[in-house]
Scaffold this motif. Structure first.
Motif, PDB file in Angstrom:
ATOM      1  N   VAL A  34      46.365  -2.815   3.988  1.00  0.00           N
ATOM      2  CA  VAL A  34      45.189  -3.260   4.509  1.00  0.00           C
ATOM      3  C   VAL A  34      44.605  -2.790   5.630  1.00  0.00           C
ATOM      4  CG1 VAL A  34      46.190  -5.053   5.929  1.00  0.00           C
ATOM      5  CG2 VAL A  34      44.230  -5.751   4.756  1.00  0.00           C
ATOM      6  N   ALA A  35      43.392  -2.758   5.676  1.00  0.00           N
ATOM      7  CA  ALA A  35      42.749  -1.952   6.710  1.00  0.00           C
ATOM      8  C   ALA A  35      43.087  -2.485   7.952  1.00  0.00           C
ATOM      9  CB  ALA A  35      41.245  -2.286   6.768  1.00  0.00           C
ATOM     10  N   ARG A  36      43.073  -1.327   8.841  1.00  0.00           N
ATOM     11  CA  ARG A  36      43.651  -1.589  10.187  1.00  0.00           C
ATOM     12  C   ARG A  36      42.726  -2.605  11.108  1.00  0.00           C
ATOM     13  NH1 ARG A  36      45.210   3.935   9.147  1.00  0.00           N
ATOM     14  NH2 ARG A  36      47.438   4.259   9.836  1.00  0.00           N
ATOM     15  N   ASP A  37      41.515  -2.717  10.515  1.00  0.00           N
ATOM     16  CA  ASP A  37      40.690  -3.508  11.343  1.00  0.00           C
ATOM     17  C   ASP A  37      40.564  -4.937  10.663  1.00  0.00           C
ATOM     18  OD1 ASP A  37      39.015  -2.768   9.331  1.00  0.00           O
ATOM     19  OD2 ASP A  37      37.358  -2.077  10.470  1.00  0.00           O
ATOM     20  N   ASP A  38      41.379  -4.941   9.878  1.00  0.00           N
ATOM     21  CA  ASP A  38      41.441  -6.401   9.116  1.00  0.00           C
ATOM     22  C   ASP A  38      42.063  -7.385  10.014  1.00  0.00           C
ATOM     23  OD1 ASP A  38      42.538  -8.440   7.267  1.00  0.00           O
ATOM     24  OD2 ASP A  38      41.174  -7.269   5.855  1.00  0.00           O
ATOM     25  N   PRO A  39      41.588  -8.529  10.086  1.00  0.00           N
ATOM     26  CA  PRO A  39      42.241  -9.640  10.993  1.00  0.00           C
ATOM     27  C   PRO A  39      43.725 -10.042  10.534  1.00  0.00           C
ATOM     28  CG  PRO A  39      40.064 -10.233  10.436  1.00  0.00           C
ATOM     29  CD  PRO A  39      40.202  -8.996   9.667  1.00  0.00           C
ATOM     30  N   GLY A  40      44.200  -9.806   9.242  1.00  0.00           N
ATOM     31  CA  GLY A  40      45.481 -10.042   8.599  1.00  0.00           C
ATOM     32  C   GLY A  40      46.315  -8.793   8.779  1.00  0.00           C
ATOM     33  N   TYR A  41      45.903  -7.752   9.195  1.00  0.00           N
ATOM     34  CA  TYR A  41      46.699  -6.475   9.632  1.00  0.00           C
ATOM     35  C   TYR A  41      47.817  -6.695  10.537  1.00  0.00           C
ATOM     36  CZ  TYR A  41      48.030  -1.643  10.675  1.00  0.00           C
ATOM     37  OH  TYR A  41      48.905  -0.602  10.651  1.00  0.00           O
ATOM     38  N   ALA A  42      49.065  -6.470  10.101  1.00  0.00           N
ATOM     39  CA  ALA A  42      50.184  -6.651  10.836  1.00  0.00           C
ATOM     40  C   ALA A  42      51.238  -5.422  10.706  1.00  0.00           C
ATOM     41  CB  ALA A  42      51.086  -7.971  10.495  1.00  0.00           C
ATOM     42  N   ALA A  43      51.024  -4.588  10.035  1.00  0.00           N
ATOM     43  CA  ALA A  43      51.776  -3.159   9.894  1.00  0.00           C
ATOM     44  C   ALA A  43      53.200  -3.710   9.435  1.00  0.00           C
ATOM     45  CB  ALA A  43      52.041  -2.377  11.115  1.00  0.00           C
ATOM     46  N   THR A  44      53.447  -4.782   8.374  1.00  0.00           N
ATOM     47  CA  THR A  44      54.530  -5.307   7.994  1.00  0.00           C
ATOM     48  C   THR A  44      54.367  -5.345   6.424  1.00  0.00           C
ATOM     49  OG1 THR A  44      54.051  -7.608   8.344  1.00  0.00           O
ATOM     50  CG2 THR A  44      55.330  -6.471  10.021  1.00  0.00           C
ATOM     51  N   TYR A  45      55.496  -5.191   5.640  1.00  0.00           N
ATOM     52  CA  TYR A  45      55.506  -5.437   4.193  1.00  0.00           C
ATOM     53  C   TYR A  45      54.135  -5.023   3.615  1.00  0.00           C
ATOM     54  CZ  TYR A  45      58.047  -6.682   0.242  1.00  0.00           C
ATOM     55  OH  TYR A  45      58.895  -6.541  -1.004  1.00  0.00           O
ATOM     56  N   TRP A  46      53.455  -5.933   2.932  1.00  0.00           N
ATOM     57  CA  TRP A  46      52.067  -5.698   2.353  1.00  0.00           C
ATOM     58  C   TRP A  46      50.813  -6.072   3.276  1.00  0.00           C
ATOM     59  CZ3 TRP A  46      51.357  -2.686  -1.659  1.00  0.00           C
ATOM     60  CH2 TRP A  46      52.551  -2.421  -2.911  1.00  0.00           C
ATOM     61  N   ARG A  47      51.438  -6.130   4.395  1.00  0.00           N
ATOM     62  CA  ARG A  47      50.117  -6.635   5.533  1.00  0.00           C
ATOM     63  C   ARG A  47      49.853  -5.535   6.380  1.00  0.00           C
ATOM     64  NH1 ARG A  47      49.484 -12.065   5.049  1.00  0.00           N
ATOM     65  NH2 ARG A  47      47.988 -12.142   6.874  1.00  0.00           N
ATOM     66  N   GLY A  48      50.160  -4.421   5.867  1.00  0.00           N
ATOM     67  CA  GLY A  48      49.794  -3.018   6.599  1.00  0.00           C
ATOM     68  C   GLY A  48      50.747  -1.744   6.401  1.00  0.00           C
ATOM     69  N   ARG A  49      51.881  -1.851   5.793  1.00  0.00           N
ATOM     70  CA  ARG A  49      52.906  -0.695   5.560  1.00  0.00           C
ATOM     71  C   ARG A  49      52.182   0.203   4.496  1.00  0.00           C
ATOM     72  NH1 ARG A  49      58.205  -2.487   6.238  1.00  0.00           N
ATOM     73  NH2 ARG A  49      58.346  -3.065   8.398  1.00  0.00           N
ATOM     74  N   ILE A  50      52.591   1.338   4.445  1.00  0.00           N
ATOM     75  CA  ILE A  50      52.096   2.284   3.602  1.00  0.00           C
ATOM     76  C   ILE A  50      52.757   2.330   2.288  1.00  0.00           C
ATOM     77  CG2 ILE A  50      51.577   4.555   3.036  1.00  0.00           C
ATOM     78  CD1 ILE A  50      51.099   4.975   6.159  1.00  0.00           C
ATOM     79  N   TRP A  51      52.476   2.248   1.320  1.00  0.00           N
ATOM     80  CA  TRP A  51      53.091   1.949  -0.402  1.00  0.00           C
ATOM     81  C   TRP A  51      52.645   3.082  -1.206  1.00  0.00           C
ATOM     82  CZ3 TRP A  51      56.344  -2.022  -1.259  1.00  0.00           C
ATOM     83  CH2 TRP A  51      56.483  -3.222  -0.152  1.00  0.00           C
ATOM     84  N   ALA A  52      53.678   3.802  -1.793  1.00  0.00           N
ATOM     85  CA  ALA A  52      53.353   5.040  -2.423  1.00  0.00           C
ATOM     86  C   ALA A  52      52.542   4.759  -3.789  1.00  0.00           C
ATOM     87  CB  ALA A  52      54.615   5.633  -2.879  1.00  0.00           C
ATOM     88  N   PRO A  53      52.744   3.467  -4.400  1.00  0.00           N
ATOM     89  CA  PRO A  53      52.019   3.107  -5.446  1.00  0.00           C
ATOM     90  C   PRO A  53      50.448   2.815  -5.248  1.00  0.00           C
ATOM     91  CG  PRO A  53      54.055   1.959  -5.550  1.00  0.00           C
ATOM     92  CD  PRO A  53      54.119   2.354  -4.133  1.00  0.00           C
ATOM     93  N   MET A  54      50.178   2.302  -4.025  1.00  0.00           N
ATOM     94  CA  MET A  54      48.991   2.282  -3.786  1.00  0.00           C
ATOM     95  C   MET A  54      48.156   3.512  -3.609  1.00  0.00           C
ATOM     96  SD  MET A  54      48.074  -1.042  -0.962  1.00  0.00           S
ATOM     97  CE  MET A  54      47.423  -2.649  -1.482  1.00  0.00           C
ATOM     98  N   ALA A  55      48.816   4.300  -2.872  1.00  0.00           N
ATOM     99  CA  ALA A  55      48.520   5.812  -2.391  1.00  0.00           C
ATOM    100  C   ALA A  55      48.132   6.517  -3.669  1.00  0.00           C
ATOM    101  CB  ALA A  55      49.441   6.530  -1.646  1.00  0.00           C
ATOM    102  N   PHE A  56      49.182   6.349  -4.561  1.00  0.00           N
ATOM    103  CA  PHE A  56      48.876   7.239  -5.918  1.00  0.00           C
ATOM    104  C   PHE A  56      47.711   6.769  -6.640  1.00  0.00           C
ATOM    105  CE2 PHE A  56      49.496   7.008 -10.658  1.00  0.00           C
ATOM    106  CZ  PHE A  56      49.697   8.380 -10.823  1.00  0.00           C
ATOM    107  N   LEU A  57      47.403   5.441  -6.779  1.00  0.00           N
ATOM    108  CA  LEU A  57      46.294   4.846  -7.490  1.00  0.00           C
ATOM    109  C   LEU A  57      44.855   5.496  -6.868  1.00  0.00           C
ATOM    110  CD1 LEU A  57      47.712   1.610  -8.451  1.00  0.00           C
ATOM    111  CD2 LEU A  57      47.472   3.521  -9.954  1.00  0.00           C
ATOM    112  N   ALA A  58      44.921   5.364  -5.543  1.00  0.00           N
ATOM    113  CA  ALA A  58      43.878   5.535  -4.875  1.00  0.00           C
ATOM    114  C   ALA A  58      43.488   7.088  -5.002  1.00  0.00           C
ATOM    115  CB  ALA A  58      44.041   5.020  -3.506  1.00  0.00           C
ATOM    116  N   ILE A  59      44.554   7.780  -4.811  1.00  0.00           N
ATOM    117  CA  ILE A  59      44.345   9.190  -4.816  1.00  0.00           C
ATOM    118  C   ILE A  59      43.948   9.987  -6.205  1.00  0.00           C
ATOM    119  CG2 ILE A  59      45.319  11.572  -4.280  1.00  0.00           C
ATOM    120  CD1 ILE A  59      46.661  10.228  -1.709  1.00  0.00           C
ATOM    121  N   GLU A  60      44.686   9.112  -7.163  1.00  0.00           N
ATOM    122  CA  GLU A  60      44.094   9.563  -8.532  1.00  0.00           C
ATOM    123  C   GLU A  60      43.034   9.175  -8.809  1.00  0.00           C
ATOM    124  OE1 GLU A  60      46.433  10.752 -11.478  1.00  0.00           O
ATOM    125  OE2 GLU A  60      46.757  11.938  -9.764  1.00  0.00           O
ATOM    126  N   GLY A  61      42.259   8.267  -8.261  1.00  0.00           N
ATOM    127  CA  GLY A  61      40.888   8.032  -8.326  1.00  0.00           C
ATOM    128  C   GLY A  61      39.975   9.076  -7.898  1.00  0.00           C
TER     129      GLY A  61
END
Length: 693
Positions: A485-512
């Motif tokens: 989630v964006a670093r400037d999002d109010p819910g950003y917490a750098a934990t699990y799906w609240r800010g950690r970096i996930w390879a599947p998300m990165a793959f789908l974004a970069i393939e785009g």
């Protein structure tokens, strides 16, 4: 029937099990729990592990002692092991899962830690335990086939010879990397092969995304095995760079658990059963198609069986989504169906789990609509993934000769793009946003908002602007990039799906991004992601479930919720491979990454592909040259058959292309304009094989 020795037992990777007998040989440190090793606990370094268990090497530590194991098993009745412990070696032999075993012989030889000793053990029904002071070499085999090998010097020589031969074989068969790529290939490969297990209740081998995640005795969440939908497809994609047959096996693991309506479940496990109320993100056709394209240099050598074996189930799953998940404004939304006897079904929590992004801030303020059985929110990521799924399925259908189906899917994708784009585009913010039931756009920003590129939704100009806006350092850019989630999002917490970096998300974004040839932007993300990937591997031998989004964070603790060896983390290596060699719909793209790098041993139907970037870019197949280019030359749309080679050269510099057969390389001049080349086996070539594109 599966037979032979491998690290089949999900609870321990410091030992091997023989199938079908069930004989198990485990190793540990005296005084420490024999099965206390997990990917978090006691792991020092993972070595080679072949898919079939022919060779496996690992170093662990416990109770102040370090244990180094080298094991040679595979599809044979003989097991050879060298175990060396700084505080001694414990060997336990028994019947796996309480099975009785007898009729086996164990020859051993101890060296180091005191006077040399040797012995022969005929295995009793209830097993045995041995303790050694230093290094021990052993062989396990059925008594009636044990031959004349004894526990003395002859055994030592035999163990040395077998282990050396098997290690050489493991190195020949595994993909390799170096230079800028570091040990990325080792890391991605071992995250797949070390997680292969045997599920006795299914009578088959499985590759769950991680042993730790699925096994209760490794502090996991299930009994002894579990499969998750998108985890399985991403694991299969990473495995496609290791072994084509193994990848095909992995892709097929989850498909038999689809229900009568075609829904592939979020999860199935031995103790918790099937999630009958929900699915997971539709990435099956996308990953299968990508693996297929990378399995050969043309359709003639690609793995057609991968497509034919998955197409029907993937198509049924694709068709299920619009029937079951029509949410606000008639677009797709995550959901959960009511299931009798399951009080958690048909709830907001379950709809979040269908998204795969369990605790994402995007869903903090969302409600559940029992009328549609979905979130009261149309999700950009789901809409885009389903369109991309339709396109991938259309391509698969075309390859398999299903022309009518292919045309229907392409038409569906075009109609879905036309319907979704104006609704999901937030003009005020200049980008795609999730759409609430009341018609307002949700402000949360995540990498899922880049998925429309994967689906071909924006025009090229809008795609570039969107990427630039979302990838600012304060949102999804920075180093490392693509937090969940964006670093400037109010819910950003750098934990699990609240800010950690996930390879599947990165793959789908970069393939785009790569779909729109935003290659410089893609590379600006791939480089720091590779650095992050290699850092965890070099320090801890870990390929992570998710990666820290803040510098210096240690995510190894159990409470951090980042599994230590999860195969889908290898997608970060896969993305980096694509900077040198990337299989796309129009053919392969080969490019110099700007730094010295090597990627070798990729398993294609044509042979083993290698790409080396140094003073020049070199592409070879089983050691034979295919391309030799100046660093400033990029080759796209490359295809090679027995009769011709075609492609497009971009950039500046010189390029030499080898024609089919034994002909000498042909020079293709490259200047400002892209140049198409076509070389045929029977043509006579001068210096120039190119024509303007």
């Amino acid at each position: 029937m599966i037979a032979g020795w491998n690290t089949w037992d999900v609870t321990t990777h410091t030992g091997m099990v023989h199938l079908p007998s069930g004989l198990r040989v485990r190793f540990g440190v005296p005084g420490a729990p024999l099965d206390g090793f997990t990917w978090r606990d006691g792991l020092v370094r993972l070595g080679h592990h072949t898919v079939g268990g022919d060779y496996a090497e690992v170093t662990v530590e416990a109770g102040g002692g370090r244990l180094h194991l080298v094991m040679a098993g595979g599809p044979t009745d003989e097991l050879y092991v060298r175990a060396e412990g700084t505080a001694g070696v414990l060997v336990a032999v028994d019947g796996w899962r309480d099975a009785s075993v007898a009729g086996w012989r164990l020859d051993w030889r101890e060296t180091g830690g005191g006077p040399a000793r040797e012995g022969v053990e005929l295995l009793p029904v209830d097993g045995l335990t041995l303790e050694f002071a230093g290094q021990v070499e052993l062989r396990v085999a059925p008594q009636d086939t044990a031959g004349e090998v004894t526990a003395g010097a002859e055994l030592g020589a035999r163990v040395d010879a077998v282990l050396a031969e098997r290690r050489a074989g493991a190195e020949r068969s595994a993909p390799r990397s170096g230079g800028w790529l570091g040990d990325a290939a080792d890391a991605a490969t071992r995250a797949v092969t070390w997680n292969r297990i045997y599920a006795p209740d299914l009578g088959r081998a499985l590759t769950p995304t991680s042993r730790d995640f699925v096994a209760e005795r490794r502090r996991g969440f299930y009994g002894t095995w579990a499969l998750h939908a998108w985890d399985t497809f991403f694991t299969g994609l990473v495995a496609s760079t290791v072994d084509r047959e193994h990848a095909r096996e992995i892709f097929g693991q989850i498909l038999p658990f689809a229900d009568a309506a075609g829904m592939i479940p979020n999860r199935v496990s031995d103790d918790k059963g099937v999630t009958a109320d929900r699915s997971q993100p539709p990435v099956g056709a996308l990953t299968v198609r990508k693996a297929y394209l990378a399995s050969g240099l043309s359709d003639g050598t690609r793995d057609r069986e991968l497509l034919s074996g998955t197409f029907a189930a993937l198509l049924a799953w694709h068709n299920w989504w619009p029937r079951a998940r029509r949410g606000p404004h008639g677009l797709l939304a995550w959901g959960s169906d009511p299931v009798e006897g399951d009080p958690g079904s048909s709830t907001l929590d379950r709809t979040k789990r269908e998204s795969g992004l369990d605790d994402s801030p995007m869903y903090d303020d969302v409600t559940y609509d029992p009328g549609t059985r979905t979130m009261a929110l149309t999700d950009v990521g789901l809409v885009a993934l389903h369109i991309a799924d339709a396109e991938a399925l259309a391509a698969i259908a075309g390859t398999l000769g299903e022309g009518d189906v292919a045309r229907r899917l392409r038409r569906e994708a075009a109609e879905a793009r036309a319907a979704a784009d104006p609704l999901l585009w937030d003009t005020a913010r200049g980008g795609y946003r999730n759409l609430r039931a009341d018609g307002t756009h949700d402000p949360h920003v995540a990498p899922t908002l880049l998925y429309p590129l994967l689906a071909g939704m924006p025009d090229p100009g809008r795609a570039a602007e969107l990427a630039g806006r979302l990838l600012r350092p304060e949102t999804l850019g920075g180093d490392p990039p693509l937090p969940s989630v964006a670093r400037d999002d109010p819910g950003y917490a750098a934990t699990y799906w609240r800010g950690r970096i996930w390879a599947p998300m990165a793959f789908l974004a970069i393939e785009g991004l790569r779909r729109y040839d935003l290659n410089d932007t893609a590379r600006s993300l791939v480089v720091p992601l590779l650095r992050l990937f290699l850092s965890e591997w070099d320090k801890h031998s870990h390929v992570r479930e998710n990666y820290p989004a803040t510098s210096g964070e240690d995510v190894r603790a159990f409470q951090a919720r980042s599994d230590g060896l999860m195969a889908w983390g290898g997608l970060l290596a896969y993305l980096a491979y694509g900077e040198l060699a990337d299989a796309r719909e129009d053919g392969w793209r080969f490019a110099h990454p700007g730094e010295p790098a090597e990627l070798a041993g990729l398993p294609l139907g044509d042979g083993r592909l290698a790409v080396t970037a140094g003073d020049r870019l070199s592409v070879t197949l089983d050691g034979r040259p295919l391309l030799d280019a100046a660093p400033g030359v990029v080759v796209t749309a490359y295809r090679r058959t027995a009769e011709e080679v075609t492609g497009i050269a971009h950039g500046t510099g010189d390029l030499r292309v080898s024609p089919p057969g034994d002909g000498a390389p042909v020079r293709v001049p490259v200047s400002a304009e892209p140049v198409r080349f076509r070389l045929s086996r029977d043509d006579r070539h001068d210096n120039d094989g190119g024509t303007p594109a």
